[in-house]
Write a protein that holds these residues in place. Structure first.
Motif, PDB file in Angstrom:
ATOM      1  N   ASP A 451       0.770  -1.448   0.158  1.00  0.00           N
ATOM      2  CA  ASP A 451       0.084   0.009  -0.037  1.00  0.00           C
ATOM      3  C   ASP A 451       0.830   1.309   0.041  1.00  0.00           C
ATOM      4  OD1 ASP A 451      -2.209  -1.528   0.105  1.00  0.00           O
ATOM      5  OD2 ASP A 451      -2.559  -1.438   2.314  1.00  0.00           O
ATOM      6  N   ALA A 452       2.144   1.236   0.802  1.00  0.00           N
ATOM      7  CA  ALA A 452       2.776   2.381   0.821  1.00  0.00           C
ATOM      8  C   ALA A 452       3.482   2.786  -0.312  1.00  0.00           C
ATOM      9  CB  ALA A 452       3.576   2.287   1.981  1.00  0.00           C
ATOM     10  N   HIS A 453       4.214   1.635  -1.075  1.00  0.00           N
ATOM     11  CA  HIS A 453       5.203   1.955  -2.046  1.00  0.00           C
ATOM     12  C   HIS A 453       4.787   1.348  -3.319  1.00  0.00           C
ATOM     13  CE1 HIS A 453       8.033   2.995   1.129  1.00  0.00           C
ATOM     14  NE2 HIS A 453       7.413   1.735   1.727  1.00  0.00           N
ATOM     15  N   PHE A 454       3.747   0.688  -3.652  1.00  0.00           N
ATOM     16  CA  PHE A 454       3.433   0.210  -4.999  1.00  0.00           C
ATOM     17  C   PHE A 454       1.880   0.695  -5.353  1.00  0.00           C
ATOM     18  CE2 PHE A 454       6.636  -2.552  -3.237  1.00  0.00           C
ATOM     19  CZ  PHE A 454       7.385  -2.944  -4.144  1.00  0.00           C
ATOM     20  N   ILE A 455       1.832   0.632  -6.553  1.00  0.00           N
ATOM     21  CA  ILE A 455       0.182   1.125  -7.339  1.00  0.00           C
ATOM     22  C   ILE A 455      -0.101  -0.411  -7.807  1.00  0.00           C
ATOM     23  CG2 ILE A 455      -0.904   2.194  -9.042  1.00  0.00           C
ATOM     24  CD1 ILE A 455       1.541   4.267  -8.467  1.00  0.00           C
ATOM     25  N   ARG A 456      -1.068  -0.760  -7.561  1.00  0.00           N
ATOM     26  CA  ARG A 456      -1.849  -2.029  -8.250  1.00  0.00           C
ATOM     27  C   ARG A 456      -2.077  -1.538  -9.684  1.00  0.00           C
ATOM     28  NH1 ARG A 456      -7.452  -3.837  -5.914  1.00  0.00           N
ATOM     29  NH2 ARG A 456      -8.303  -1.946  -6.867  1.00  0.00           N
ATOM     30  N   CYS A 457      -1.777  -2.437 -10.587  1.00  0.00           N
ATOM     31  CA  CYS A 457      -1.818  -2.003 -12.046  1.00  0.00           C
ATOM     32  C   CYS A 457      -2.558  -2.888 -12.721  1.00  0.00           C
ATOM     33  CB  CYS A 457      -0.537  -1.784 -12.619  1.00  0.00           C
ATOM     34  SG  CYS A 457       0.639  -2.995 -12.703  1.00  0.00           S
ATOM     35  N   ASP A 458      -2.779  -4.408 -12.201  1.00  0.00           N
ATOM     36  CA  ASP A 458      -3.451  -5.338 -12.991  1.00  0.00           C
ATOM     37  C   ASP A 458      -4.211  -6.382 -11.771  1.00  0.00           C
ATOM     38  OD1 ASP A 458      -4.779  -6.789 -15.353  1.00  0.00           O
ATOM     39  OD2 ASP A 458      -3.015  -8.214 -14.897  1.00  0.00           O
ATOM     40  N   GLN A 459      -5.277  -7.029 -12.092  1.00  0.00           N
ATOM     41  CA  GLN A 459      -5.866  -7.931 -11.258  1.00  0.00           C
ATOM     42  C   GLN A 459      -6.679  -8.905 -11.875  1.00  0.00           C
ATOM     43  OE1 GLN A 459      -6.667  -6.728  -6.790  1.00  0.00           O
ATOM     44  NE2 GLN A 459      -8.963  -7.351  -7.647  1.00  0.00           N
TER      45      GLN A 459
END
Length: 505
Positions: A451-459
């Motif tokens: 949550d702090a360092h990454f962005i969700r880009c696909d799921q």
């Protein structure tokens, strides 16, 4: 063995047909079967090492499946075929018991009813021990009747052996002894027979006692079992109600042969009711009830259904022969249960599917990606299909499953996992669908870092599991080291279940 060989042929044939129908379940495998798959690929010393840590209750089954894979190779069919064959043998024993206790029509109907029961069809196609437990309990029931009718040391020894093998496969099967105690009491055999039964039962319990004591030290393995739910109570109540109604309906049509001391209901009703009720009572203190732990009670239900079918057939014999009546009833039951049968054989018929999850990972992963499993038990996806994870790094893994003697390996500390994640530019996360799955401190650390360092880009969510791809918020990544990268996804001796439709690299 049964005196009349033709009687069980139809039940065995039907059980085999239903068991082999869609045995691969659209090339799917759920989490419990994944445990069998990966443990059966270990060597005997490695399995022994595992049993000192976890899953000792399934030790005999794992060793058995190790032998099956060694001789016949590993495949979904090899994983499930032993269960199919076990249920077919159980159907033969049910048919023989029904014939002995109530007549050929009852026996035939009981065996066919057993084959059609949804629970029997489900576990006939699962790579777990419950079908083998069921056939051992069925053999014990047959031997109990034979020994009560014609006492002999050999029969009682075989009875004790059958009970012991069932207990070594899953010691909850010892609950069947409580049902057999009631059966003995209702039969009122000579005192010598009672003593011989008690001796055989005591020997079986004594033989299983070391397993019971050791498994008690691994109680964390069943800590996930939820408290008794309303749906569980309703389901069990309906099953017991059906059994009671069948016993009531059959009361006038049961005329046991003079060669047996036991009425069918004296064996079937206690077997159906007592084990689940006792396990349910134990669950009031600590949740332990799962219907598959007492799957063998369906033997009693099938016998009662068979007896009720015979009574109905006898009342309709002026219109059609009893066996034709049985055939009609079986056909109607098959058609009525067809939607359930189709569902059980589909990929969505179980909680989740580790194989489709591995395919989803293979579709999105890139060389050098980090992978995370939330919770750690979802690592079974990589253990079953390691090729789907080629080129990725399991940044949370400290010791692999084989070397640590565990099912899912041992993970790093929360701080170490966070530090390892900060060296990654892209992370593939495998988790349960529809749940945060962050119950432990390690899993919470994984979530916080993401949550702090990454962005969700696909799921992608499919068949009970979710594959999510995260990318770093910035491009200033710290230099990676081999120690920080974590462990390569490997699993010696374990290959993918099937060849995927795309290259793994």
């Amino acid at each position: 063995m049964p005196r009349t060989l033709p009687g069980p042929v139809a039940p065995v044939a039907l059980t085999l047909l239903l068991g082999l129908w869609g045995i691969t379940r659209e090339n799917s495998m759920w989490r419990d079967e994944a445990a069998t798959w990966q443990v059966a690929h270990r060597t005997v010393p490695e399995i022994w090492h595992l049993l000192h840590q976890v899953d000792v209750v399934h030790g005999l089954y794992y060793l058995f499946m190790h032998g099956v894979f060694t001789i016949f190779g590993d495949s979904l069919a090899a994983l499930r075929l032993p269960s199919v064959l076990a249920m077919a043998c159980a159907a033969a024993l049910v048919a023989s018991l029904g014939t002995r206790l109530a007549g050929r029509c009852a026996g035939q109907a009981a065996g066919l009813a057993f084959a059609l029961l949804p629970a029997v069809q489900r576990y006939a196609q699962e790579g777990r021990s419950y079908a083998l437990v069921t056939v051992c309990v069925a053999a014990a029931c047959w031997l109990l009747v034979a020994a009560v009718d014609r006492p002999g040391t050999g029969r009682w020894a075989a009875y004790g052996a059958a009970v012991l093998v069932a207990a070594l496969l899953n010691w909850f099967s010892l609950l069947a002894l409580c049902a057999h105690a009631v059966t003995i009491a209702l039969a009122r055999p000579p005192r010598a027979t009672v003593l011989r039964w008690a001796g055989a039962a005591s020997a079986a319990v004594t033989g299983a006692l070391p397993l019971i004591l050791v498994s008690g030290q691994q109680s964390q393995q069943v800590a996930w079992i939820p408290p008794i739910s309303r749906s569980t109570l309703i389901g069990l109540s309906l099953t017991l109600l059906v059994g009671a109604l069948c016993a009531w309906a059959a009361r006038r049509g049961l005329h046991p042969p003079t060669s047996t001391r036991l009425p069918l209901t004296a064996l079937a009703l206690p077997l159906l009711a007592l084990p689940p009720l006792l396990l349910l009572g134990a669950s009031l203190a600590r949740p332990i009830y799962l219907d598959r732990y007492v799957l063998f009670t369906h033997l009693g239900l099938a016998l009662l259904i068979g007896a009720a079918c015979q009574t109905l057939a006898l009342r309709l014999r002026t219109h059609m022969p009893p066996y034709r009546t049985t055939a009609v009833l079986v056909t109607l039951a098959f058609l009525g249960l067809l939607p359930s049968q189709l569902s059980l054989r589909g990929a969505t018929g179980r909680i989740d599917d580790v194989v489709s999850t591995a395919e989803n990972v293979a579709a999105v992963r890139r060389a050098g990606d980090a992978v995370l499993f939330i919770p750690a038990a979802r690592r079974d996806t990589a253990l079953v299909s390691p090729a789907a994870f080629t080129g990725t790094k399991d940044v949370a893994l400290l010791h692999r499953p084989v070397e640590s003697g565990t099912l899912n390996g041992r993970e790093r500390t929360p701080d170490q996992i966070t530090h390892a994640l900060l060296t990654a530019g892209r992370v593939v996360v495998i988790s349960d669908a529809g749940a945060a799955s962050a119950a432990t401190s390690r899993d919470r650390a994984k979530r916080r870092a993401l949550d702090a360092h990454f962005i969700r880009c696909d799921q992608t969510s499919e068949r009970g599991r979710t594959v999510t791809v995260y990318e770093r918020r910035d491009n200033n990544l710290p230099m990676r080291t081999h120690e920080d990268e974590g462990a390569n996804i490997t699993s010696r001796g374990v290959r993918s279940v099937r060849v995927p439709p795309f290259p793994y690299g």
